[in-house]
Scaffold this active site. Structure first.
Site, PDB file in Angstrom:
ATOM      1  N   LYS A 114     -81.170 -13.874  95.618  1.00 36.74           N
ATOM      2  CA  LYS A 114     -81.886 -14.206  96.861  1.00 36.74           C
ATOM      3  C   LYS A 114     -80.932 -14.596  97.985  1.00 36.74           C
ATOM      4  CE  LYS A 114     -86.485 -14.962  95.244  1.00 36.74           C
ATOM      5  NZ  LYS A 114     -87.716 -15.717  95.239  1.00 36.74           N
ATOM      6  N   LYS A 207     -87.260  -5.317  90.508  1.00 34.40           N
ATOM      7  CA  LYS A 207     -88.503  -6.028  90.228  1.00 34.40           C
ATOM      8  C   LYS A 207     -89.513  -5.841  91.360  1.00 34.40           C
ATOM      9  CE  LYS A 207     -88.999 -10.515  90.864  1.00 34.40           C
ATOM     10  NZ  LYS A 207     -89.591 -11.840  90.861  1.00 34.40           N
ATOM     11  N   LYS A 210     -92.727  -9.774  96.301  1.00 37.03           N
ATOM     12  CA  LYS A 210     -93.409  -9.970  97.593  1.00 37.03           C
ATOM     13  C   LYS A 210     -92.472  -9.716  98.755  1.00 37.03           C
ATOM     14  CE  LYS A 210     -95.735 -14.095  95.931  1.00 37.03           C
ATOM     15  NZ  LYS A 210     -94.594 -14.856  95.371  1.00 37.03           N
TER      16      LYS A 210
HETATM   17  N1  AQP Z   1     -92.430  -8.134  89.079  1.00 34.28           N
HETATM   18  C1  AQP Z   1     -92.890  -9.082  88.287  1.00 34.28           C
HETATM   19  N2  AQP Z   1     -93.233  -8.804  87.010  1.00 34.28           N
HETATM   20  C2  AQP Z   1     -93.733  -9.778  86.184  1.00 34.28           C
HETATM   21  N3  AQP Z   1     -93.908 -11.054  86.590  1.00 34.28           N
HETATM   22  C3  AQP Z   1     -93.585 -11.362  87.854  1.00 34.28           C
HETATM   23  N4  AQP Z   1     -93.652 -12.504  88.555  1.00 34.28           N
HETATM   24  C4  AQP Z   1     -93.203 -12.287  89.816  1.00 34.28           C
HETATM   25  N5  AQP Z   1     -92.850 -11.025  89.969  1.00 34.28           N
HETATM   26  C5  AQP Z   1     -93.070 -10.413  88.774  1.00 34.28           C
HETATM   27  C6  AQP Z   1     -94.139 -13.758  88.005  1.00 34.28           C
HETATM   28  O1  AQP Z   1     -95.113 -14.273  88.869  1.00 34.28           O
HETATM   29  C7  AQP Z   1     -95.037 -15.690  88.886  1.00 34.28           C
HETATM   30  C8  AQP Z   1     -94.973 -16.204  90.281  1.00 34.28           C
HETATM   31  O2  AQP Z   1     -93.829 -15.742  90.944  1.00 34.28           O
HETATM   32  P1  AQP Z   1     -93.472 -16.396  92.340  1.00 34.28           P
HETATM   33  O3  AQP Z   1     -94.465 -16.028  93.330  1.00 34.28           O
HETATM   34  O4  AQP Z   1     -93.279 -17.843  92.199  1.00 34.28           O
HETATM   35  O5  AQP Z   1     -92.066 -15.908  92.737  1.00 34.28           O
HETATM   36  P2  AQP Z   1     -91.155 -14.753  92.374  1.00 34.28           P
HETATM   37  O6  AQP Z   1     -90.910 -14.647  90.918  1.00 34.28           O
HETATM   38  O7  AQP Z   1     -89.948 -14.960  93.169  1.00 34.28           O
HETATM   39  O8  AQP Z   1     -92.030 -13.528  92.855  1.00 34.28           O
HETATM   40  P3  AQP Z   1     -91.694 -12.526  93.968  1.00 34.28           P
HETATM   41  O9  AQP Z   1     -92.834 -11.636  94.168  1.00 34.28           O
HETATM   42  O10 AQP Z   1     -90.391 -11.864  93.633  1.00 34.28           O
HETATM   43  O11 AQP Z   1     -91.588 -13.421  95.243  1.00 34.28           O
HETATM   44  P4  AQP Z   1     -90.520 -13.421  96.363  1.00 34.28           P
HETATM   45  O12 AQP Z   1     -90.355 -11.976  96.762  1.00 34.28           O
HETATM   46  O13 AQP Z   1     -91.115 -14.285  97.429  1.00 34.28           O
HETATM   47  O14 AQP Z   1     -89.288 -13.985  95.771  1.00 34.28           O
HETATM   48  C9  AQP Z   1     -93.820 -16.065  88.044  1.00 34.28           C
HETATM   49  O15 AQP Z   1     -94.278 -16.437  86.752  1.00 34.28           O
HETATM   50  C10 AQP Z   1     -93.033 -14.802  87.962  1.00 34.28           C
HETATM   51  O16 AQP Z   1     -92.303 -14.704  86.764  1.00 34.28           O
END
Ligand code: AQP
Length: 345
Positions: A114, A207, A210
């Site tokens: 990040k 992955k 968002k």
């Molecule tokens: N691609 C994924 N596959 C499986 N699980 C996922 N999670 C996130 N992306 C995937 C799971 O969703 C939960 C919440 O995640 P989060 O919103 O706290 O943050 P993150 O993991 O950082 O998700 P993003 O979408 O990648 O957000 P941004 O882009 O804002 O950093 C967690 O249990 C995570 O494992």
């Protein structure tokens, strides 16, 4: 000490939730709700580790809460709340900032991804994020944490922090009546099912996320039928037909991803999907996948939209959940303060 089984997990209100969040975490949350005491948080303190527009953040907190409820989390059964309303998270995180070691945090791959090349410009909060996550879990002495595969490393860190806290303060912990010296449990990750890491629809090695700029890379839980169908149709694939066996998915990340998504949505396994679709072209598989996505996600999007028409009701759910969360966390935090040596009024 034998800890009562308790589930904690959360999502960041940094945009609309997507299929990865749903399949990787939320499906398990819904299942666990049937058997366990569950605490599900909208982690707004985590969200601001990267700058958020305040009006958009407020909206996203409500949207994520609406998505939780629309997907099947019941605020009467489980505790649904937003993190910033329960100060125990931030207070315990500070104690953990003083327990965790720099060397531990330096190993966290999510920070490296990040922060990217501009590491000097990343917020201190982004760096200390895993300590706050440990506090989220341990403020409730949660024993089980259903998450996607990407959170495994952070969970291991939470276990290390629990262990080090127990060791560092072994004497006061025993004096307080914990005869085995165990104040915090070792939280167990729950990372199960055929879609623990849902990948981008545009690149099977990244992955689904968002913050990925291309909206075509993910299916949002708010997408309408046409967008879902379009995104699946445009999803990157290879020219081969689907294999009949799981081994045939090796080195075919896009195919493996789509098969995993189908299996998770259908509640089956990858081998089951391949026994149905093995030998078929993507031109036959993709419409079936799009139809399944629409069938499963369409009603969630509709219900979330309906709930968003009454933001005051969502705020009431969050306030009520926060009160229940505070009741659980405050006595634990008070004991932490006693263990550490603070004076309480
Ligand atoms: N691609 C994924 N596959 C499986 N699980 C996922 N999670 C996130 N992306 C995937 C799971 O969703 C939960 C919440 O995640 P989060 O919103 O706290 O943050 P993150 O993991 O950082 O998700 P993003 O979408 O990648 O957000 P941004 O882009 O804002 O950093 C967690 O249990 C995570 O494992």
């Amino acid at each position: 000490m034998k800890f009562q089984e308790r589930v904690f997990s959360g999502m960041q209100p940094t945009g609309s939730l997507h299929l990865g969040n749903y399949l990787g975490a939320m499906l398990k949350w819904i299942d666990l709700q049937k058997t366990h005491e569950c605490i599900y948080c909208v982690v707004d303190l985590h969200a601001i580790t990267v700058w958020q527009d305040p009006a958009e953040l407020r909206q996203a907190i409500r949207q994520v809460t609406a998505a939780y409820m629309a997907a099947g989390l019941d605020p009467k059964k489980s505790i649904l709340f937003n993190q910033s309303q329960v100060s125990a998270h931030a207070e315990l995180a500070w104690v953990f900032n003083c327990v965790a070691r720099l060397g531990w945090l330096n190993r966290m791959t999510q920070f490296k991804e990040k922060a990217g090349k501009d590491r000097e410009n990343a917020s201190v909060g982004l760096y200390a994020y895993p300590n706050l996550m440990a506090a989220d879990i341990l403020a409730y002495r949660a024993t089980h944490v259903p998450v996607g595969d990407d959170q495994k490393q952070h969970l291991e860190l939470a276990r290390d922090i629990a262990q080090k806290f127990n060791n560092d303060f072994a004497e006061p912990i025993r004096e307080m009546g914990y005869e085995d010296g165990i104040f915090f449990p070792q939280p167990e990750p729950v990372i199960t099912g055929p879609a623990t890491r849902v990948m981008s629809l545009r690149d099977g090695t990244r992955k689904m996320s968002k913050s990925e700029p291309s909206d075509l890379s993910r299916i949002n839980l708010t997408d309408d039928v046409d967008s879902i169908a379009k995104k699946i149709k445009k999803a990157k694939t290879d020219p081969e037909p689907l294999p009949g066996e799981v081994e045939g998915l090796e080195a075919r990340p896009e195919a493996e991803n789509l098969v995993g998504i189908y299996a998770a949505l259908a509640g089956t396994s990858k081998p089951d999907v391949l026994s149905e679709f093995g030998g078929k072209q993507f031109s036959q598989f993709k419409p079936a996948l799009a139809e399944l996505c629409v069938e499963k996600l369409g009603p969630i999007a509709d219900e979330a939209r309906r709930l968003m028409n009454d933001p005051a009701e969502i705020d009431r759910v969050l306030a009520n959940g926060s009160e229940r969360a505070r009741e659980l966390a405050t006595p634990i935090l008070n004991e932490v303060k006693d263990v550490v040596g603070f004076i309480r009024g």
